[in-house]
Write a protein that holds these residues in place. Sequence first.
Motif, mmCIF file in Angstrom:
data_model
loop_
_atom_site.group_PDB
_atom_site.id
_atom_site.type_symbol
_atom_site.label_atom_id
_atom_site.label_comp_id
_atom_site.label_asym_id
_atom_site.label_seq_id
_atom_site.Cartn_x
_atom_site.Cartn_y
_atom_site.Cartn_z
ATOM 1 N N ALA A 188 0.748 -1.043 -0.085
ATOM 2 C CA ALA A 188 0.004 -0.162 0.142
ATOM 3 C C ALA A 188 1.073 1.190 0.173
ATOM 4 N N LEU A 189 1.932 1.402 0.751
ATOM 5 C CA LEU A 189 2.770 2.288 0.956
ATOM 6 C C LEU A 189 3.483 2.693 -0.550
ATOM 7 N N ASP A 190 3.578 1.678 -1.322
ATOM 8 C CA ASP A 190 4.202 1.504 -2.590
ATOM 9 C C ASP A 190 3.439 2.509 -3.461
ATOM 10 N N ALA A 191 2.009 2.356 -3.398
ATOM 11 C CA ALA A 191 1.110 2.771 -4.124
ATOM 12 C C ALA A 191 0.916 4.115 -3.895
ATOM 13 N N LEU A 192 0.843 4.675 -2.428
ATOM 14 C CA LEU A 192 0.647 5.663 -2.050
ATOM 15 C C LEU A 192 1.775 6.666 -2.009
ATOM 16 N N LEU A 193 3.068 6.262 -1.886
ATOM 17 C CA LEU A 193 4.363 7.128 -1.782
ATOM 18 C C LEU A 193 5.210 6.279 -2.827
ATOM 19 N N ILE A 242 -12.155 7.315 16.357
ATOM 20 C CA ILE A 242 -12.077 8.258 15.063
ATOM 21 C C ILE A 242 -10.881 8.177 14.315
ATOM 22 N N VAL A 243 -10.796 7.836 13.090
ATOM 23 C CA VAL A 243 -9.660 7.740 12.174
ATOM 24 C C VAL A 243 -9.347 8.700 11.361
ATOM 25 N N THR A 244 -8.461 9.281 11.081
ATOM 26 C CA THR A 244 -8.239 10.476 10.096
ATOM 27 C C THR A 244 -7.042 9.927 9.199
ATOM 28 N N VAL A 245 -7.273 10.014 7.741
ATOM 29 C CA VAL A 245 -6.302 9.767 6.824
ATOM 30 C C VAL A 245 -6.028 10.936 6.114
ATOM 31 N N GLU A 246 -4.796 11.313 6.043
ATOM 32 C CA GLU A 246 -4.572 12.638 5.337
ATOM 33 C C GLU A 246 -3.364 12.220 4.229
ATOM 34 N N TYR A 247 -3.733 12.524 3.120
ATOM 35 C CA TYR A 247 -2.521 12.344 1.855
ATOM 36 C C TYR A 247 -2.700 13.386 1.142
ATOM 37 N N ALA A 248 -1.455 13.813 0.858
ATOM 38 C CA ALA A 248 -1.055 15.034 0.230
ATOM 39 C C ALA A 248 0.160 14.753 -0.772
ATOM 40 N N GLU A 249 0.079 15.745 -1.737
ATOM 41 C CA GLU A 249 1.072 15.334 -2.714
ATOM 42 C C GLU A 249 1.365 16.888 -3.462
ATOM 43 N N THR A 306 3.815 23.591 -12.658
ATOM 44 C CA THR A 306 2.672 23.728 -13.944
ATOM 45 C C THR A 306 1.715 22.402 -13.618
ATOM 46 N N GLU A 307 2.256 21.537 -12.810
ATOM 47 C CA GLU A 307 1.483 20.217 -12.659
ATOM 48 C C GLU A 307 0.404 20.175 -11.577
ATOM 49 N N VAL A 308 -0.763 19.588 -11.631
ATOM 50 C CA VAL A 308 -1.661 19.374 -10.728
ATOM 51 C C VAL A 308 -1.946 18.002 -10.258
ATOM 52 N N PRO A 309 -1.779 17.598 -9.036
ATOM 53 C CA PRO A 309 -2.148 16.259 -8.632
ATOM 54 C C PRO A 309 -3.417 16.046 -8.958
ATOM 55 N N ASP A 310 -3.610 14.795 -9.453
ATOM 56 C CA ASP A 310 -4.803 14.158 -9.934
ATOM 57 C C ASP A 310 -5.845 13.860 -8.785
ATOM 58 N N SER A 311 -7.119 14.518 -8.791
ATOM 59 C CA SER A 311 -7.999 14.659 -7.831
ATOM 60 C C SER A 311 -8.472 13.289 -7.433
ATOM 61 N N LYS A 312 -8.950 12.604 -8.438
ATOM 62 C CA LYS A 312 -9.694 11.114 -8.528
ATOM 63 C C LYS A 312 -8.871 9.989 -7.866
ATOM 64 N N GLU A 313 -7.457 10.177 -8.643
ATOM 65 C CA GLU A 313 -6.272 9.168 -8.128
ATOM 66 C C GLU A 313 -6.045 9.371 -6.737
ATOM 67 N N MET A 314 -5.953 10.560 -6.364
ATOM 68 C CA MET A 314 -5.619 10.680 -4.803
ATOM 69 C C MET A 314 -6.801 10.350 -3.891
ATOM 70 N N GLN A 315 -8.113 10.613 -4.415
ATOM 71 C CA GLN A 315 -9.277 10.451 -3.494
ATOM 72 C C GLN A 315 -9.345 8.778 -3.480
ATOM 73 N N ASP A 316 -9.190 8.225 -4.723
ATOM 74 C CA ASP A 316 -9.335 6.758 -4.849
ATOM 75 C C ASP A 316 -8.468 5.800 -3.577
ATOM 76 N N ARG A 317 -6.920 6.415 -3.619
ATOM 77 C CA ARG A 317 -6.144 5.911 -2.809
ATOM 78 C C ARG A 317 -6.518 6.041 -1.318
ATOM 79 N N ALA A 318 -6.778 7.351 -0.980
ATOM 80 C CA ALA A 318 -7.179 7.617 0.512
ATOM 81 C C ALA A 318 -8.405 6.873 1.054
ATOM 82 N N ARG A 319 -9.073 6.713 -0.025
ATOM 83 C CA ARG A 319 -10.598 6.106 0.429
ATOM 84 C C ARG A 319 -10.199 4.665 0.550
#
Length: 301
Positions: free
Chosen positions: A63-68, A263-270, A276-289
């Motif tokens: 999972a960490l390989d995918a997230l990081l 209560i659990v908090t998952v915070e994922y940032a990139e 000029t690049e913008v992190p993909d919202s859907k991809e990051m939400q998928d991984r966090a969810r």
Amino acid sequence: MQPKAYVPGVVVLLTALLAGCTGSDESNSPDDKPGASSTTAPAAPPGRYRTLPEPCGVVSKGALDALLPGIKQLTDEEQRETAYEGEATQTFDTDRRVGCRWKVESTVATDHLFLDFERVVSYDNAVSDDDKAAEVYAAKLEAADLPEPSAAASDGGDSKKDGKKANGEDGGEGGNEDETGAGASGDPKPSESASEPASDSSSSPDSSGSSDSVDPSASASGTPAALQPRTLDGLSDEAFLNDELSTAQQRTVTVVFRTSNVIVTVEYAEQPTSLTEVPDSKEMQDRARNLAARLAESFNE
């Protein structure tokens, strides 16, 4: 002349009369109140969880390989192992609150992952731990200040189901998972399967639980309408997701959920290396969810 003898019957009578004058009747005690009951209201039940998991051990290496993604780019084995381990947050009581942070740089971005577990205890006998945790969660939801839900941004998917599906598609990482210890009965028992978001989850049309046709129009935050911050259905007792994009193009996706009195908090940032690049919202939400869904499941194992 001899003294008169006392009559036993007279002595008994006098004793009875004196006792009647000086004795107390407990039934007429001044402390008694009409209608008062000797029983007290039962204390509210305690929460389901009595301890918390070891936060730096609940996320598998896969999972960490995918997230990081930067972890795989580390050629030094010692640095790579240190990156997997994460850094535990300081806390005064590990039975009440624990957390862990990861930060890894890659050639294209710097990724951050933060987990926080809070076990809520009510000190009011009339309020259960679960009810108190619900109050704490409600305060977090209010502080997030989510926008009003819309039809395009509604979340009709089951986060647990989505997490399982996305994890099932990630078959190449299973051999790298770490096992974590299980607690006593009634305690959270994170396991090696506690978090395995698919590295290619963004290509799965159902992995986010949102509609297949994502509205390409974006809000002022740069987030498509269908991926706006919102409450989530099917993720533990209650949950919400927030998605924020800073002026420096750092995207932060936060998922908060409550399971009983935890209560659990998952915070994922990139943060991309290029502005000029913008992190993909859907991809990051998928991984966090997906990570949040697996963590929620681990509490019931």
